[in-house]
Design an enzyme around this catalytic site. Structure first.
Site, short mmCIF file in Angstrom:
data_model
loop_
_atom_site.label_atom_id
_atom_site.label_comp_id
_atom_site.label_asym_id
_atom_site.label_seq_id
_atom_site.Cartn_x
_atom_site.Cartn_y
_atom_site.Cartn_z
N GLU A 195 -5.06 -3.75 -2.35
CA GLU A 195 -6.49 -3.42 -2.38
C GLU A 195 -6.78 -2.09 -1.68
OE1 GLU A 195 -4.84 -5.71 -0.79
OE2 GLU A 195 -5.81 -6.42 1.04
N PHE A 207 0.81 -1.23 0.00
CA PHE A 207 0.00 0.00 0.00
C PHE A 207 0.84 1.27 0.00
CE2 PHE A 207 0.83 -0.29 4.58
CZ PHE A 207 1.06 1.05 4.90
N CYS A 244 9.58 1.73 3.22
CA CYS A 244 10.44 0.59 3.54
C CYS A 244 11.88 1.03 3.77
CB CYS A 244 10.40 -0.41 2.41
SG CYS A 244 10.88 0.34 0.87
N SER A 298 5.26 -7.08 3.35
CA SER A 298 5.80 -7.41 4.67
C SER A 298 6.56 -8.74 4.63
CB SER A 298 4.65 -7.49 5.67
OG SER A 298 3.74 -8.48 5.26
N GLU A 341 9.23 -4.42 13.17
CA GLU A 341 8.95 -3.31 12.25
C GLU A 341 7.64 -2.65 12.67
OE1 GLU A 341 7.62 -4.20 8.19
OE2 GLU A 341 8.79 -2.49 7.48
N LYS A 370 -1.09 -7.10 -9.42
CA LYS A 370 -2.10 -7.19 -8.35
C LYS A 370 -1.70 -6.14 -7.31
CE LYS A 370 -2.84 -8.42 -4.62
NZ LYS A 370 -3.17 -7.40 -3.59
P1 NAD Z 1 1.44 -6.73 3.02
O1 NAD Z 1 2.49 -7.77 3.09
O2 NAD Z 1 0.33 -6.77 3.99
O3 NAD Z 1 0.74 -6.72 1.57
C1 NAD Z 1 1.50 -6.68 0.39
C2 NAD Z 1 0.71 -7.31 -0.74
O4 NAD Z 1 0.45 -8.68 -0.44
C3 NAD Z 1 -0.65 -6.67 -0.97
O5 NAD Z 1 -0.89 -6.63 -2.35
C4 NAD Z 1 -1.62 -7.61 -0.27
O6 NAD Z 1 -2.89 -7.63 -0.87
C5 NAD Z 1 -0.94 -8.96 -0.41
N1 NAD Z 1 -1.16 -9.84 0.74
C6 NAD Z 1 -1.39 -9.47 2.03
N2 NAD Z 1 -1.51 -10.56 2.81
C7 NAD Z 1 -1.34 -11.63 2.01
C8 NAD Z 1 -1.35 -13.04 2.23
N3 NAD Z 1 -1.54 -13.55 3.44
N4 NAD Z 1 -1.14 -13.85 1.17
C9 NAD Z 1 -0.94 -13.36 -0.05
N5 NAD Z 1 -0.92 -12.03 -0.32
C10 NAD Z 1 -1.12 -11.18 0.69
O7 NAD Z 1 2.20 -5.31 3.07
P2 NAD Z 1 1.58 -3.85 3.15
O8 NAD Z 1 0.99 -3.65 4.51
O9 NAD Z 1 0.74 -3.58 1.96
O10 NAD Z 1 2.90 -2.97 3.00
C11 NAD Z 1 3.74 -2.65 4.07
C12 NAD Z 1 4.92 -3.60 4.13
O11 NAD Z 1 5.63 -3.60 2.89
C13 NAD Z 1 5.95 -3.19 5.17
O12 NAD Z 1 6.38 -4.34 5.84
C14 NAD Z 1 7.08 -2.59 4.36
O13 NAD Z 1 8.36 -2.64 4.97
C15 NAD Z 1 7.03 -3.44 3.14
N6 NAD Z 1 7.67 -2.79 2.01
C16 NAD Z 1 8.88 -3.26 1.62
C17 NAD Z 1 9.54 -2.67 0.57
C18 NAD Z 1 10.88 -3.16 0.15
O14 NAD Z 1 11.35 -2.69 -0.87
N7 NAD Z 1 11.51 -4.08 0.83
C19 NAD Z 1 8.94 -1.58 -0.11
C20 NAD Z 1 7.69 -1.14 0.31
C21 NAD Z 1 7.06 -1.76 1.37
#
Ligand code: NAD
Length: 496
Positions: free
Chosen positions: A174, A147, A279, A224, A380, A171
């Site tokens: 959402e 997000f 991130c 994450s 985090e 994808k």
């Molecule tokens: P998230 O892991 O909750 O979601 C990321 C994506 O995965 C979304 O599209 C979501 O719909 C999908 N998703 C969520 N749960 C899932 C599951 N159980 N199974 C399959 N798909 C699933 O992350 P978020 O809250 O959207 O973003 C924040 C996180 O992203 C933080 O941990 C941040 O550090 C990380 N991030 C990392 C980087 C990097 O470059 N390393 C960059 C940006 C964000």
């Protein structure tokens, strides 16, 4: 209800499930998004598969021209994309515009694809034998994005994949679907054939359908760490190429000889910009020697001056966090910092933003005297919470950083080239800044962390991105003359 983008057009979802897209500054629902189901994914994969042969065989130069036109359209619509990102994510308009710009730079990089796809050639590797290598497209690639960067993180993936001759299914999160859908429209306007780029907002169900689909060849993920690990393991089990970028806990090491005003300013932006939801945000300061008191005093004064409010309002430095759930999670982390004995310097829990009482705000929070066993250090938080740890030496600072499970980015602030050089050599982190607080590499370098911040071998964009989205083929050629002997032999050919 938002529509999906499949085969070059807005498409009604087959799913019976949907989610609310919320403006986090107001807490109000601004639109509904379908949560794509396996039928939607099937349609997207069918469109992307059908488009693949034609797009793969389109010359790299022509692909590059379409991508260049896309870049021009993105520039023209940068403010609109920033507005959508700010509305759905909460970050300030200026910050959102900056992140859109960083994404556009990847598109600019991808427009150089004719040059980037050149293979290698060696003449006479054996007598009368030449060898050359080619980088070929793989097929249907998929990207799953978080997000926190509604436009930039998708642009780390699809422009490079598509430039390489692949087709793509995105994808997006959402929570922030609109930028991705708007970019798909702009790409079509730039001349991209239908089916090459498809956008299917959804949640785990859509992700699982992509992971399991035999025609999806690669998975790029940013999010994450627990989900990154799940994606990596599942995609690998299905035999796919995968890169899964995870969470972070980025340390800034501040040496006693650092310029205090410069360093405090840099850390403020890195810790509290985008409400800490980057991130590459600095969430830990490691103060070395006697610098801590002066640094904490400056950070406190600056944090108390930060203006918190809706991201689209003038003069606002920091917007809300993404959701009520996330705000409550951050508040619980702050509670735990207090309970576990950290010194509370500023406390963002009681913040009120007049006129935005329904918004998900957390004020800038600063803890001093944090220790490595505390939850606010280990986990985090992904919010505007900065933890200061005090250590005696650079060696202790390096050991601390290297003991952390996350290894996305880090920075050192110092006037000493010797200390900086030692830090860059010994630190076990993927992206390092020297007097640079957020060392996000430019598009022509690659972005990625180490350890629990990245599962897979290749980083995003830059040449690693090109490598991820292509397969190398080596061709060995001989044109025998009539006089050449071709006696059959069962001995392993050596060509010498
Ligand atoms: P998230 O892991 O909750 O979601 C990321 C994506 O995965 C979304 O599209 C979501 O719909 C999908 N998703 C969520 N749960 C899932 C599951 N159980 N199974 C399959 N798909 C699933 O992350 P978020 O809250 O959207 O973003 C924040 C996180 O992203 C933080 O941990 C941040 O550090 C990380 N991030 C990392 C980087 C990097 O470059 N390393 C960059 C940006 C964000």
């Amino acid at each position: 209800m938002i529509k999906l983008w499949i085969n070059g057009q807005r498409t009604q979802s087959h799913s019976t499930r949907s989610a609310e897209v919320i403006n986090p500054a107001t807490g109000c629902v601004i639109r509904q998004v379908p949560l794509a189901d396996s039928t939607d994914i099937e349609l997207a994969v069918a469109a992307a598969s059908a488009a693949f042969p034609g797009w793969r065989d389109t010359t790299a130069l022509r692909r590059s021209r379409i991508i260049s036109r896309f870049r021009e359209l993105l520039e023209l619509h940068r403010a609109e994309l920033a507005q959508l990102a700010s509305e759905e994510h909460g970050k300030t308009l200026e910050d959102a515009a900056g992140s859109v710009q960083r994404g556009i730079e990847v598109v600019e990089f991808a427009s150089g694809i004719p040059h980037l796809l050149k293979g290698e050639h060696a003449e006479n590797v054996g007598r009368g034998v030449d060898c050359h290598s080619m980088l070929q497209a793989i097929g249907v690639c998929a990207g799953i994005t978080p997000f926190n960067f509604p436009a930039m993180v998708p642009m780390w993936m699809f422009p490079v994949a598509i430039a390489c001759g692949n087709t793509f299914i995105l994808k997006p999160s959402e929570k922030v679907p609109s930028c991705s859908l708007r970019m798909a429209e702009l790409f079509k306007e730039a001349g991209l054939p239908d089916g090459v780029f498809n956008v299917v907002p959804g949640d785990k169900a859509a992700v699982d359908a992509l992971l399991a689909h035999p025609l999806v060849r690669t998975i790029s993920f940013v999010g994450s760490t627990p989900v990154a690990q799940y994606i990596y393991q599942t995609a690998a089990r299905y035999g796919k190429r995968v890169q899964a970028l995870g969470g972070a806990k980025n340390h800034a090491v501040v040496m006693p000889d650092a310029d205090l005003d410069f360093t405090a300013d840099a850390i403020m932006g890195a810790a509290y910009g985008s409400a800490g939801e980057r991130c590459m945000a600095i969430s830990v300061v490691v103060a070395v020697g006697d610098i801590a008191d002066g640094l904490v005093a400056r950070l406190k004064a600056a944090a108390e001056k930060l203006v918190v409010g809706a991201g689209d309002q003038k003069g606002v430095d920091m917007g809300p966090v993404i959701s009520a759930l996330h705000r409550d999670k951050i508040m619980a982390y702050i509670d735990s910092g207090v309970a576990q004995g950290a010194t509370r310097v500023t406390d963002g829990r009681g913040i009120k933003v007049s006129g935005y009482e329904g918004g998900y705000f957390v004020g800038p929070t600063l803890f001093d005297d944090v220790t490595p066993d505390m939850t606010i250090y280990r986990e985090e938080i992904f919010g505007p919470v900065l933890a200061v740890l005090r250590v005696a030496t650079l060696e202790a600072a390096i050991t601390l950083v290297n003991s952390n499970a996350y290894a996305n980015g880090t920075a050192i602030f110092t006037a000493s080239g010797t200390d900086a050089r030692r830090f860059q050599n010994e630190i076990e982190v993927g992206m390092v800044g020297i007097n640079v607080p957020i060392p996000v590499p430019m598009a022509f370098f690659s972005f990625g962390g180490w350890k629990s911040s990245l599962f897979g071998d290749l980083h995003m964009h830059g040449m690693e991105g090109v490598k991820f989205y292509t397969r190398t083929k080596a061709v060995t050629t001989r044109w025998p003359e009539a006089s050449d002997s071709n006696a059959s032999t069962l001995v392993m050919p050596t060509m010498s």
